[in-house]
Scaffold this active site. Sequence first.
Site, PDB file in Angstrom:
ATOM      1  N   ASP A 143      26.891  64.516  37.632  1.00  9.37           N
ATOM      2  CA  ASP A 143      26.863  65.934  38.090  1.00  9.37           C
ATOM      3  C   ASP A 143      28.373  66.529  37.936  1.00  9.37           C
ATOM      4  OD1 ASP A 143      24.307  65.410  39.044  1.00  9.37           O
ATOM      5  OD2 ASP A 143      24.998  65.122  40.886  1.00  9.37           O
ATOM      6  N   GLU A 215      18.193  71.429  37.380  1.00  6.42           N
ATOM      7  CA  GLU A 215      19.625  71.389  37.526  1.00  6.42           C
ATOM      8  C   GLU A 215      20.739  71.779  36.423  1.00  6.42           C
ATOM      9  OE1 GLU A 215      20.183  67.626  39.486  1.00  6.42           O
ATOM     10  OE2 GLU A 215      18.497  67.811  40.868  1.00  6.42           O
ATOM     11  N   HIS A 218      23.311  68.469  36.197  1.00 13.31           N
ATOM     12  CA  HIS A 218      23.089  67.310  35.884  1.00 13.31           C
ATOM     13  C   HIS A 218      22.753  66.871  34.423  1.00 13.31           C
ATOM     14  CE1 HIS A 218      20.966  63.334  37.363  1.00 13.31           C
ATOM     15  NE2 HIS A 218      20.530  63.573  35.995  1.00 13.31           N
TER      16      HIS A 218
END
Length: 251
Positions: A143, A215, A218
């Site tokens: 991340d 996301e 990610h």
Amino acid sequence: MPAKPYWDIPIFESEEPLVSMPKDAFVYADPHPYMALGAPYGDASPFCVREGVLAALLDAQSALQRRQPHWKLFMFDVYRPVAVQKFMVEQTFDELLQAKGLDPSGLLPAQVEALWEEVYQLWAPPNLDPKTPPPHSTGAAVDLSLFDTYAQETVFMGSPIDELSARSQPDYFGNLARDLTVATGDRNTAALAHAHRQLLYEVMHQAGFQRHPGEWWHFSLGDQMWAWRSHQETPIKSYTAKYGRILQDGE
């Protein structure tokens, strides 16, 4: 617990070691956000990856600095034992209850199920099954964001990491920037956020990573999600995962 679409991807473990990330190579979240909440890392460091993933991250940073010489990759969270995954899933559920002003003791089963479905849109289930590991437990997922070393701050990406909203969708601000019903200033801000997200995507993808479809922050390389996304990108090829869950002492 909803099934993830990449769980059917077979894993052929490479036995590649988990290694610490060089302190000066990237910028790291400090304090680490989940450690600050009390997540049970034990002796594990959140800033470890598989050897091949580290090499690819260094390639991505080199590509980034060819385009923005004073920017670096900002590591928010990398390696995450399953115990930490469980802690953060439960933490997110509690935060969701609080945000919605709900009393857990008065919820109907259907309401509880709907809340968990919302949590699992963002978080992978904390599985101990070796065939379906959470991506971060494999040492193959990261991340991350971008950091401006001149300004000494993270680059504007439109929304924070881990936000449980539509703004986490990678193309959210690109769509907003194209919406002519949105005020000009807001369109300009959205375009800037989208450009920064695209830059992150381009340097990571060039280095071999695949991005989570929901996301913007990610990315992974060599795990089940990477194989699933790679197959979506190139359907004529078959992909398998080479990184499974890193076993902790006693497991």
